[in-house]
Write a protein that holds these residues in place. Structure first.
Motif, PDB file in Angstrom:
ATOM      1  N   MET A   6       0.861  -1.187   0.000  1.00 32.33           N
ATOM      2  CA  MET A   6       0.000   0.000   0.000  1.00 32.33           C
ATOM      3  C   MET A   6       0.903   1.246   0.000  1.00 32.33           C
ATOM      4  O   MET A   6       1.083   1.909   1.012  1.00 32.33           O
ATOM      5  CB  MET A   6      -0.939  -0.035   1.211  1.00 32.33           C
ATOM      6  N   VAL A   7       1.458   1.510  -1.185  1.00 32.97           N
ATOM      7  CA  VAL A   7       2.439   2.596  -1.308  1.00 32.97           C
ATOM      8  C   VAL A   7       1.777   3.964  -1.121  1.00 32.97           C
ATOM      9  O   VAL A   7       2.294   4.838  -0.420  1.00 32.97           O
ATOM     10  CB  VAL A   7       3.145   2.520  -2.681  1.00 32.97           C
ATOM     11  N   TYR A   8       0.625   4.151  -1.748  1.00 33.12           N
ATOM     12  CA  TYR A   8      -0.043   5.457  -1.694  1.00 33.12           C
ATOM     13  C   TYR A   8      -0.477   5.784  -0.267  1.00 33.12           C
ATOM     14  O   TYR A   8      -0.355   6.921   0.194  1.00 33.12           O
ATOM     15  CB  TYR A   8      -1.241   5.438  -2.637  1.00 33.12           C
ATOM     16  N   GLU A   9      -1.004   4.770   0.427  1.00 38.45           N
ATOM     17  CA  GLU A   9      -1.409   4.971   1.825  1.00 38.45           C
ATOM     18  C   GLU A   9      -0.198   5.289   2.700  1.00 38.45           C
ATOM     19  O   GLU A   9      -0.278   6.128   3.614  1.00 38.45           O
ATOM     20  CB  GLU A   9      -2.125   3.717   2.339  1.00 38.45           C
ATOM     21  N   THR A  10       0.910   4.622   2.422  1.00 36.08           N
ATOM     22  CA  THR A  10       2.133   4.879   3.192  1.00 36.08           C
ATOM     23  C   THR A  10       2.608   6.313   2.976  1.00 36.08           C
ATOM     24  O   THR A  10       3.051   6.982   3.906  1.00 36.08           O
ATOM     25  CB  THR A  10       3.236   3.891   2.767  1.00 36.08           C
ATOM     26  N   GLN A  11       2.472   6.793   1.742  1.00 35.05           N
ATOM     27  CA  GLN A  11       2.842   8.179   1.439  1.00 35.05           C
ATOM     28  C   GLN A  11       1.975   9.166   2.216  1.00 35.05           C
ATOM     29  O   GLN A  11       2.463  10.196   2.695  1.00 35.05           O
ATOM     30  CB  GLN A  11       2.705   8.429  -0.068  1.00 35.05           C
ATOM     31  N   PHE A  13      -0.071   8.484   5.139  1.00 38.64           N
ATOM     32  CA  PHE A  13      -0.057   8.338   6.596  1.00 38.64           C
ATOM     33  C   PHE A  13       1.353   8.492   7.179  1.00 38.64           C
ATOM     34  O   PHE A  13       1.501   8.848   8.346  1.00 38.64           O
ATOM     35  CB  PHE A  13      -0.617   6.979   7.006  1.00 38.64           C
ATOM     36  N   GLY A  14       2.360   8.188   6.383  1.00 36.94           N
ATOM     37  CA  GLY A  14       3.720   8.217   6.916  1.00 36.94           C
ATOM     38  C   GLY A  14       4.132   6.894   7.505  1.00 36.94           C
ATOM     39  O   GLY A  14       5.240   6.785   8.075  1.00 36.94           O
ATOM     40  N   PHE A  15       3.299   5.895   7.423  1.00 36.35           N
ATOM     41  CA  PHE A  15       3.606   4.539   7.886  1.00 36.35           C
ATOM     42  C   PHE A  15       2.770   3.569   7.066  1.00 36.35           C
ATOM     43  O   PHE A  15       1.755   3.944   6.492  1.00 36.35           O
ATOM     44  CB  PHE A  15       3.306   4.376   9.383  1.00 36.35           C
ATOM     45  N   THR A  16       3.212   2.310   7.015  1.00 30.78           N
ATOM     46  CA  THR A  16       2.446   1.311   6.275  1.00 30.78           C
ATOM     47  C   THR A  16       1.249   0.868   7.120  1.00 30.78           C
ATOM     48  O   THR A  16       1.386   0.647   8.326  1.00 30.78           O
ATOM     49  CB  THR A  16       3.309   0.089   5.940  1.00 30.78           C
ATOM     50  N   MET A  82     -11.442  -7.569  11.861  1.00 38.21           N
ATOM     51  CA  MET A  82     -11.188  -6.142  12.093  1.00 38.21           C
ATOM     52  C   MET A  82     -10.097  -5.625  11.147  1.00 38.21           C
ATOM     53  O   MET A  82     -10.189  -4.506  10.626  1.00 38.21           O
ATOM     54  CB  MET A  82     -10.774  -5.918  13.543  1.00 38.21           C
ATOM     55  N   GLU A  83      -9.096  -6.441  10.895  1.00 39.37           N
ATOM     56  CA  GLU A  83      -8.020  -6.049   9.992  1.00 39.37           C
ATOM     57  C   GLU A  83      -8.546  -5.813   8.575  1.00 39.37           C
ATOM     58  O   GLU A  83      -8.197  -4.819   7.920  1.00 39.37           O
ATOM     59  CB  GLU A  83      -6.933  -7.120   9.956  1.00 39.37           C
ATOM     60  N   VAL A  90     -10.806   2.005   6.419  1.00 42.63           N
ATOM     61  CA  VAL A  90     -10.251   3.107   7.202  1.00 42.63           C
ATOM     62  C   VAL A  90      -8.856   3.506   6.722  1.00 42.63           C
ATOM     63  O   VAL A  90      -8.578   4.689   6.502  1.00 42.63           O
ATOM     64  CB  VAL A  90     -10.213   2.732   8.700  1.00 42.63           C
ATOM     65  N   LEU A  91      -7.973   2.528   6.556  1.00 39.55           N
ATOM     66  CA  LEU A  91      -6.576   2.813   6.232  1.00 39.55           C
ATOM     67  C   LEU A  91      -6.264   2.670   4.746  1.00 39.55           C
ATOM     68  O   LEU A  91      -5.130   2.365   4.376  1.00 39.55           O
ATOM     69  CB  LEU A  91      -5.661   1.879   7.038  1.00 39.55           C
ATOM     70  N   THR A  92      -7.232   2.897   3.895  1.00 36.21           N
ATOM     71  CA  THR A  92      -7.002   2.824   2.457  1.00 36.21           C
ATOM     72  C   THR A  92      -7.487   4.098   1.786  1.00 36.21           C
ATOM     73  O   THR A  92      -8.400   4.770   2.291  1.00 36.21           O
ATOM     74  CB  THR A  92      -7.724   1.600   1.852  1.00 36.21           C
ATOM     75  N   ILE A  93      -6.873   4.451   0.684  1.00 32.58           N
ATOM     76  CA  ILE A  93      -7.253   5.641  -0.080  1.00 32.58           C
ATOM     77  C   ILE A  93      -7.940   5.182  -1.362  1.00 32.58           C
ATOM     78  O   ILE A  93      -7.385   4.377  -2.106  1.00 32.58           O
ATOM     79  CB  ILE A  93      -6.017   6.488  -0.427  1.00 32.58           C
ATOM     80  N   PRO A  94      -9.159   5.636  -1.622  1.00 35.65           N
ATOM     81  CA  PRO A  94      -9.879   5.224  -2.846  1.00 35.65           C
ATOM     82  C   PRO A  94      -9.090   5.561  -4.102  1.00 35.65           C
ATOM     83  O   PRO A  94      -8.277   6.483  -4.117  1.00 35.65           O
ATOM     84  CB  PRO A  94     -11.192   6.016  -2.763  1.00 35.65           C
TER      85      PRO A  94
END
Length: 206
Positions: A6-11, A13-16, A82-83, A90-94
């Motif tokens: 999840m490269v875009y999300e890491t960019q 949030f600043g974390f994977t 939950m994961e 929650v932790l993904t970008i459309p």
């Protein structure tokens, strides 16, 4: 644990997100283990206050370990659900959402062929920059050589000026005439030396 990168999300949030989920999982596990230790300690204290009891500390330990294993099994199942929810919602970008720093990509779209042309143009410009840099370096070297030559010429002119002054001090007003006079004397001297050498050879023959 999801293996999707999840490269875009890491960019953003600043974390994977996977790292976040792993830390949450470990935190829940540590809390569960700590809670079972507290419960076990309370049960052992109650056991000490009970006079007639068939329960022993070892049986309580075995029971708490079984209960902990049961809780961990069901916790893993619940955490897996939950994961999936957190990673997908929650932790993904459309896909249709762009980060502010990437909006220029939407404004300036280009195809693979256009990108290739840009790469070729960049290589061409880099080559031109190298050529211009080499030409500037060569020009700089040439200017330095011209400067050194100019300094040598100035020294020669100063030498001629001083020589002209010396000639004037000794009664010769023209530097050209002085050189002609020196040349004539030199030729006469060479002639005298040649005659002396010839006479010396004749004397040795006698």
């Amino acid at each position: 644990m999801s293996a999707k990168v999840m490269v875009y999300e890491t960019q953003f949030f600043g974390f994977t997100p996977q790292t976040c989920m792993m830390r949450m999982y470990l935190a829940f596990q540590d809390h569960l283990f700590h809670m079972m230790l507290v419960i076990e300690e309370v049960m052992l204290k109650k056991l000490q206050s009970m006079r007639c009891s068939k329960l022993t500390s070892s049986s309580i330990r075995r029971s708490s370990e079984k209960f902990l294993a049961y809780m961990r099994k069901h916790f893993d199942q619940l955490f897996g659900k939950m994961e999936q929810l957190l990673l997908k919602v929650v932790l993904t970008i459309p896909d249709n959402v762009l980060l502010p720093e990437n909006k220029c990509q939407d404004q300036y779209r280009y195809t693979a062929s256009e990108f290739q042309k840009l790469q070729e143009e960049i290589c061409h410009l880099e080559h031109r920059v190298k050529v211009e840099t080499s030409a500037q370096q060569a020009l700089k070297t040439e200017l330095e050589e011209q400067k050194a030559t100019q300094e040598q010429l100035e020294k020669i002119l100063q030498w001629f000026d001083s020589l002209d002054n010396i000639c004037r001090e000794h009664g010769t007003s023209n530097l050209k005439e002085s050189f002609a006079f020196l040349k004539g004397n030199s030729e006469k001297l060479q002639t005298v030396m040649q005659e002396a050498e010839d006479k010396s050879k004749k004397l040795h023959k006698k």
